[in-house]
Design an enzyme around this catalytic site. Structure first.
Site, PDB file in Angstrom:
ATOM      1  N   SER A  15      65.736 -27.462 113.391  1.00  0.00           N
ATOM      2  CA  SER A  15      66.806 -28.343 113.888  1.00  0.00           C
ATOM      3  C   SER A  15      67.846 -27.553 114.688  1.00  0.00           C
ATOM      4  O   SER A  15      68.420 -28.077 115.653  1.00  0.00           O
ATOM      5  CB  SER A  15      67.463 -29.130 112.753  1.00  0.00           C
ATOM      6  OG  SER A  15      68.256 -28.296 111.945  1.00  0.00           O
ATOM      7  N   LEU A  92      63.525  -8.851 108.831  1.00  0.00           N
ATOM      8  CA  LEU A  92      63.046  -8.224 110.057  1.00  0.00           C
ATOM      9  C   LEU A  92      62.946  -6.718 109.859  1.00  0.00           C
ATOM     10  O   LEU A  92      63.767  -6.111 109.168  1.00  0.00           O
ATOM     11  CB  LEU A  92      64.011  -8.522 111.200  1.00  0.00           C
ATOM     12  CG  LEU A  92      63.882  -9.906 111.828  1.00  0.00           C
ATOM     13  CD1 LEU A  92      65.060 -10.139 112.762  1.00  0.00           C
ATOM     14  CD2 LEU A  92      62.569 -10.064 112.589  1.00  0.00           C
ATOM     15  N   ASN A 106      72.051 -14.420 114.204  1.00  0.00           N
ATOM     16  CA  ASN A 106      71.501 -15.267 113.136  1.00  0.00           C
ATOM     17  C   ASN A 106      72.527 -16.348 112.800  1.00  0.00           C
ATOM     18  O   ASN A 106      73.719 -16.171 113.023  1.00  0.00           O
ATOM     19  CB  ASN A 106      71.250 -14.402 111.891  1.00  0.00           C
ATOM     20  CG  ASN A 106      70.692 -15.200 110.733  1.00  0.00           C
ATOM     21  OD1 ASN A 106      69.785 -16.013 110.903  1.00  0.00           O
ATOM     22  ND2 ASN A 106      71.240 -14.994 109.536  1.00  0.00           N
ATOM     23  N   HIS A 108      73.756 -18.665 109.435  1.00  0.00           N
ATOM     24  CA  HIS A 108      73.636 -18.708 107.976  1.00  0.00           C
ATOM     25  C   HIS A 108      74.528 -19.836 107.446  1.00  0.00           C
ATOM     26  O   HIS A 108      75.675 -19.970 107.899  1.00  0.00           O
ATOM     27  CB  HIS A 108      74.051 -17.358 107.387  1.00  0.00           C
ATOM     28  CG  HIS A 108      73.924 -17.321 105.901  1.00  0.00           C
ATOM     29  ND1 HIS A 108      72.701 -17.220 105.259  1.00  0.00           N
ATOM     30  CD2 HIS A 108      74.854 -17.405 104.914  1.00  0.00           C
ATOM     31  CE1 HIS A 108      72.895 -17.234 103.951  1.00  0.00           C
ATOM     32  NE2 HIS A 108      74.192 -17.347 103.719  1.00  0.00           N
ATOM     33  N   ALA A 172      77.444 -28.974 111.351  1.00  0.00           N
ATOM     34  CA  ALA A 172      78.332 -27.945 111.917  1.00  0.00           C
ATOM     35  C   ALA A 172      77.524 -26.813 112.561  1.00  0.00           C
ATOM     36  O   ALA A 172      77.896 -26.286 113.618  1.00  0.00           O
ATOM     37  CB  ALA A 172      79.243 -27.394 110.824  1.00  0.00           C
TER      38      ALA A 172
HETATM   39  C1  GRF Z   1      69.699 -23.481 108.469  1.00  0.00           C
HETATM   40  O1  GRF Z   1      70.484 -23.968 107.406  1.00  0.00           O
HETATM   41  C2  GRF Z   1      70.089 -22.076 108.820  1.00  0.00           C
HETATM   42  O2  GRF Z   1      71.459 -21.835 108.674  1.00  0.00           O
HETATM   43  C3  GRF Z   1      69.319 -21.264 107.822  1.00  0.00           C
HETATM   44  O3  GRF Z   1      68.078 -21.917 107.713  1.00  0.00           O
HETATM   45  C4  GRF Z   1      68.235 -23.306 108.039  1.00  0.00           C
HETATM   46  C5  GRF Z   1      67.277 -23.590 109.155  1.00  0.00           C
HETATM   47  O4  GRF Z   1      67.238 -24.952 109.493  1.00  0.00           O
HETATM   48  N1  GRF Z   1      69.226 -19.879 108.243  1.00  0.00           N
HETATM   49  P1  GRF Z   1      66.504 -25.412 110.807  1.00  0.00           P
HETATM   50  O5  GRF Z   1      65.077 -24.849 110.721  1.00  0.00           O
HETATM   51  O6  GRF Z   1      67.252 -24.864 111.983  1.00  0.00           O
HETATM   52  O7  GRF Z   1      66.502 -26.904 110.769  1.00  0.00           O
END
Ligand code: GRF
Length: 228
Positions: A15, A92, A106, A108, A172
């Site tokens: 997403s 990684l 990244n 998070h 967000a």
């Molecule tokens: C997100 O919550 C991101 O912050 C974390 O993994 C999830 C990935 O969701 N690292 P998506 O695959 O981008 O929908």
């Protein structure tokens, strides 16, 4: 001006990848999503890349080193200038992190440095924090560390379960990831002393309260004495 060529590394749903694809569809967005790599051939994000006509590949993950080597070769062959991890769920290789240092970010789902690692939203609920959120940061060797580019804050609401909080944070995430890539592509980020300075950044003013006013706090009555 040529747009920055961005690769997105995923493992699953994608997403955040979709949010980046959607942002990059705007003609004035300074980056294009040029390549999507996944360590998981079943990742839903690969279908999103296909639907958007973006070159995409699943790379087998026999070992961290083998994945890193193959990914690095694919990135260089595609002329990639910047790599965004978006739900890439493997560690990684440190040689890869070093090779892409300061061009590798990244996202998070917590307000780092709080709650690194897996199940960040559950960690936030268990800690009883009133605000949660998400962070985009440059990648360093230790998991979920590195200079912070952007964060967004969401309230934790009474009755939230992990899924409800994760959904609110995800909304967000979809805003700060495209914003962060834009800031990088516009050349507005400078890293010094482990911190990111942002040229022309506008920070929000004011105070965030949760609960928002004294009536709300009063309505629950005085705290029981002796509570932990
Ligand atoms: C997100 O919550 C991101 O912050 C974390 O993994 C999830 C990935 O969701 N690292 P998506 O695959 O981008 O929908």
């Amino acid at each position: 001006m040529a747009r920055l060529k961005v690769a997105v590394l995923i493992s699953g749903r994608g997403s955040n990848l979709q949010a980046l694809i959607d942002a990059a569809a705007a003609p004035n967005y300074p980056a294009e999503i040029s390549l999507v790599l996944s360590n998981n051939p079943e990742a839903q994000g690969l279908a999103r890349a296909a639907a958007a006509g973006i070159p995409h590949r699943a790379i087998a993950h026999p070992s961290r080193e083998a994945f890193a080597e193959a990914a690095d070769a694919a990135l260089r062959e595609a002329g990639i200038g910047f790599v965004a991890l978006a739900g890439y769920m493997r560690l990684l290789d440190s040689a890869f992190v070093a090779a892409w240092r300061d061009r590798l970010v990244n996202i998070h789902p917590s307000l780092l440095p709080a709650f690194p690692g897996l199940h960040a939203q559950r960690q936030a609920l268990e800690a009883g924090v009133r605000f949660a959120g998400c962070t985009v940061h440059f990648v360093r060797d230790a998991v979920d560390t590195g200079p912070i580019i952007a964060q967004a804050v969401v309230p934790v609401l009474a009755g939230d379960d992990e899924a409800a909080l994760a959904d609110r944070i995800l909304m967000a995430e979809h805003r700060i990831y495209p914003l962060s890539v834009r800031l990088y592509a516009e050349g507005r980020l400078a890293i010094a002393g482990g911190r990111v300075a942002i040229a022309g950044a506008v920070a929000p003013g004011g105070l965030l309260l949760n609960p928002t006013n004294s009536e709300a706090a009063a309505s629950v009555g005085p705290l029981a004495s002796g509570g932990g």
